[in-house]
Design a protein around this motif. Structure first.
Motif, short mmCIF file in Angstrom:
data_model
loop_
_atom_site.label_atom_id
_atom_site.label_comp_id
_atom_site.label_asym_id
_atom_site.label_seq_id
_atom_site.Cartn_x
_atom_site.Cartn_y
_atom_site.Cartn_z
N GLU A 104 -68.03 85.98 -9.78
CA GLU A 104 -66.62 86.30 -10.05
C GLU A 104 -65.74 85.06 -9.86
OE1 GLU A 104 -65.42 89.64 -7.72
OE2 GLU A 104 -66.73 91.04 -8.78
N THR A 105 -66.02 84.27 -8.83
CA THR A 105 -65.23 83.07 -8.57
C THR A 105 -65.34 82.07 -9.71
OG1 THR A 105 -65.41 83.30 -6.17
CG2 THR A 105 -64.95 81.10 -7.01
N GLY A 107 -66.14 82.70 -12.72
CA GLY A 107 -65.44 83.28 -13.87
C GLY A 107 -63.95 83.03 -13.82
N ARG A 108 -63.36 83.20 -12.64
CA ARG A 108 -61.92 82.97 -12.50
C ARG A 108 -61.57 81.50 -12.73
NH1 ARG A 108 -62.78 86.16 -7.72
NH2 ARG A 108 -62.23 88.35 -8.12
N GLY A 111 -61.35 80.98 -16.44
CA GLY A 111 -60.59 81.93 -17.24
C GLY A 111 -61.44 82.98 -17.93
N GLU A 113 -62.73 85.83 -16.30
CA GLU A 113 -62.89 86.81 -15.23
C GLU A 113 -63.48 88.13 -15.72
OE1 GLU A 113 -60.31 88.79 -11.55
OE2 GLU A 113 -59.35 87.46 -13.00
N ALA A 114 -63.03 88.59 -16.89
CA ALA A 114 -63.53 89.86 -17.41
C ALA A 114 -65.03 89.81 -17.67
CB ALA A 114 -62.78 90.24 -18.68
N ALA A 116 -67.13 87.79 -16.23
CA ALA A 116 -67.80 87.65 -14.94
C ALA A 116 -67.92 89.01 -14.26
CB ALA A 116 -67.04 86.67 -14.06
N CYS A 117 -66.86 89.79 -14.31
CA CYS A 117 -66.90 91.11 -13.69
C CYS A 117 -67.89 92.02 -14.40
CB CYS A 117 -65.50 91.74 -13.69
SG CYS A 117 -64.36 90.94 -12.53
#
Length: 263
Positions: A104-105, A107-108, A111, A113-114, A116-117
């Motif tokens: 998740e990190t 991914g953030r 940019g 994040e979605a 990654a989640c």
């Protein structure tokens, strides 16, 4: 103008694996020479460092705007890069939860994040499915195998925390689970007598950087009476799979453990 990093150097394999999984591999401009996943990364990306050693000028030459490092093992290169004006993000995965948080990190940071989640959700679903399969096997057999995970042979080093947790998820019982919670290898050094006394039903070898040799394990003095040795239940899981604190530990490591414990 995007303020997200465009030129990332990954000094361990797990962040390379994640960025490829997120479709963000074009941001990677340099990798560690020990990167193994995905295989195409070794062909496509320049190797700019080993793991704890290398030439900082090779990293600086690719002009990174972010370097991803891992744990205190890379603290010196992190320090040198920061002194050179390069942004550094140091990750420190020790548990299964840490692995999911790392995805998740990363991914953030880029940019994504979605995506990654979504990847984390897939891995969480696999974890829960594995727990259910393990529970069904335990209910059927009435047995939860006792497991000794050997990370190194000279000296003996037992499994790190995320490996211990994966053993539990797959329905096994790590005989050195308490020691596994220590991040330091020096605290995970059972004596041969400790292993004999633990009487594991299964031995899993994952000797980092070399092949597991079950015949050598079986030849250790006094080990012939260990149930795992007596029954021949000594198995290898490649360190690139189970000892890499990235998605592969869950996506490939868990199925291998589940298979090994099904006897």
């Amino acid at each position: 103008m995007s303020r997200l990093p465009q030129r990332i150097v990954c000094l361990t394999t797990e962040t390379v694996e994640v960025l490829y999984a997120l479709g963000e591999q074009d941001r990677i401009v340099g990798i560690s020479g020990y990167t193994v996943r995905p295989p195409e990364a070794r062909k496509e990306k320049p190797k700019v460092f080993a793991f704890t050693t290398g030439d900082i000028d090779k990293i600086l030459a690719v002009e990174p705007d972010l370097v991803l490092t891992f744990s205190d093992l890379q603290s010196e290169i992190s320090r040198d890069l920061i002194k050179a004006g390069v942004p550094v993000y140091a990750l420190n995965m020790r548990s299964v939860e840490d692995i999911l948080a790392m995805i998740e990190t990363v991914g953030r940071l880029v940019g994504a994040e979605a995506k990654a989640c979504a990847l984390v959700a897939e891995l969480e679903a696999q974890i829960e499915a594995t727990r259910a399969q393990a529970a069904a096997r335990i209910a059927r057999t009435g047995r939860r195998p006792r497991v000794y995970f050997e990370e190194w042979d000279e000296p003996l080093i037992s499994g790190i925390r995320w490996a211990s947790e994966l053993i539990e998820i797959a329905g096994g019982e790590d005989v050195f689970a308490e020691q596994a919670r220590s991040p330091l290898a020096k605290d995970r050094r059972p004596t041969p007598e400790d292993v004999i006394a633990a009487a594991p039903d299964v031995i899993i070898g994952s000797w980092c950087g070399k092949h597991f040799r079950p015949e050598r394990v079986a030849a250790r003095p006094g080990w012939e009476g260990i149930p795992a040795v007596n029954s021949g239940r000594m198995h290898e899981i490649k360190s690139a799979v189970i000892l890499t604190p990235g998605p592969v530990a869950i996506s490939e490591g868990l199925p291998k453990l589940l298979e090994i414990f099904d006897f």
